[in-house]
Design a protein around this motif. Sequence first.
Motif, mmCIF file in Angstrom:
data_model
loop_
_atom_site.group_PDB
_atom_site.id
_atom_site.type_symbol
_atom_site.label_atom_id
_atom_site.label_comp_id
_atom_site.label_asym_id
_atom_site.label_seq_id
_atom_site.Cartn_x
_atom_site.Cartn_y
_atom_site.Cartn_z
ATOM 1 N N ASN A 185 0.865 -1.172 0.000
ATOM 2 C CA ASN A 185 0.000 0.000 0.000
ATOM 3 C C ASN A 185 0.906 1.228 0.000
ATOM 4 O O ASN A 185 1.782 1.374 0.860
ATOM 5 N N ILE A 186 0.715 2.094 -0.978
ATOM 6 C CA ILE A 186 1.643 3.196 -1.199
ATOM 7 C C ILE A 186 0.893 4.523 -1.117
ATOM 8 O O ILE A 186 -0.223 4.660 -1.624
ATOM 9 N N SER A 187 1.511 5.509 -0.506
ATOM 10 C CA SER A 187 0.999 6.874 -0.491
ATOM 11 C C SER A 187 2.064 7.781 -1.101
ATOM 12 O O SER A 187 3.205 7.785 -0.647
ATOM 13 N N ILE A 188 1.691 8.514 -2.161
ATOM 14 C CA ILE A 188 2.649 9.417 -2.800
ATOM 15 C C ILE A 188 1.992 10.771 -3.046
ATOM 16 O O ILE A 188 0.767 10.897 -3.034
ATOM 17 N N LYS A 189 2.825 11.768 -3.274
ATOM 18 C CA LYS A 189 2.347 13.119 -3.536
ATOM 19 C C LYS A 189 2.617 13.478 -4.992
ATOM 20 O O LYS A 189 3.496 12.910 -5.638
#
Length: 475
Positions: A185-189
């Motif tokens: 699970n990845i969170s990027i901007k």
Amino acid sequence: MILDDDEILKKKFQIIICGSGPAGISLALELERKKIECLIIEAGNEFYSEKAQSRYAGEVYGNFPEDLSISRLSQFGGTSGHWGGTCRTLDDYDFQNWPMKKSEIDPFLDQSCKILNIPKSFREKNISKNLKIIEFQESEVRFYEKYYEHIKKSKFINLSLNCIIFNIKISGNTVTEVFLKSKKNISIKTNFLVLACGGIENSRLLLWFRENNRGISKNLPIGNYWMEHPFKKIGTGVGNFNLIKKNFENNFEKFENFRNWGNFTVSISPTKKLINQENILNSGVFLTLHDRDNDNLKNNIKDLLCLAPNLSNKITKLFKKKLLCGITISSSWEQDAIFNNKISLSSSKDFTGIPKSKLKYKLSKNTLRTAEEMVNQIGMYFIDNDLGRIAGDQLISNKESFISEAGYHHIGGTRMGDNKNFSVVDKDLKVHEINNLYVCGSSTFVSGGHANPTLSIVQFSLRLAKHLIERINYS
């Protein structure tokens, strides 16, 4: 360059594009030309997989012909894997209800034709005050075959496969985080997020994002005004093969067949005058001449003689001389934009937890009336020029039982416009009231015309690239 999860987390991308179909790839290619780095997120694999495709299953109510998992593809290249390659521009008058004119995407036609490897030639010529013959081009480009290796080697286009956008976070009026489901699970901007996932998936994702974010207005008609191009055989006939072929070839210098259907196929469309005069929709009609001695011809003759028995002597003479041919009239035409034709969220969910799509789609009376009027107009043209006789198919008048034989042109759902109560994105394809969220593809079309949407999708993608590049340079 193809990235894994860890490599994605190490980089900051100014632009994230969701979807590797014609819209997403064309956008990325134009950004690459200007040396601007982006990331393409593709929910599918390099090739078809049943697991990825299962996300496209959904519910269908009404006149739509296919299961939603059949008419689109979740893999690199997207639904272009279904595409037959047919290309034509929209007509000027298709834009009468848009917040822009066709002239605003015309500057991107040259580059679009290069991407699709087709000539920039879409001729047309009036053959009467109501009808014109039109030219299509056939692209042999398959986006996987042409662009996968290119993207693998690119310094500016990054690609992540089997990577699903699951949600976004909106702070104020800006997307601040993008949540992905891959092996991790990845969170990027990102500075800009572009949804280019297709004419159903764009609506599904925006509806899901709205359920999880107050920043997307409840007033936006996300999913509404959904359309497709009905495709059907709408008429049959008989005629003098030599005279018909000569008539159309004389009207169009160096005429080339639209497709290898039968022995000869000509493409016919209504003029603007006919559309306005009869209040019909735009239409592409494919008139095909068949062999001069087969069972289809005999059946056509029987049908016509029942309708017009006084033709028997003339038809018999032509048949004996082997001058008579069978005629099939098929059409791919416009469905008008109706608010209640829509994509919504199902109660069932895919394996990521996102609700599946639910499609409600009913043909309007005017859609079927358009097909009937085109058969009538072609029939009158044949009589006026003594070419033969045409009869309409009775099935096109039954709105309840009509099912298209296609179902692959998904249009609308995130329509473009100035009024936030009747549209989802503005003319620059930015979602209303969100600073950095864009939608690209035929889901933004206000009307469908009759032309296959791929060429226009590429044009709008290049126009969006220009807009994003200007925003980046300005900031």
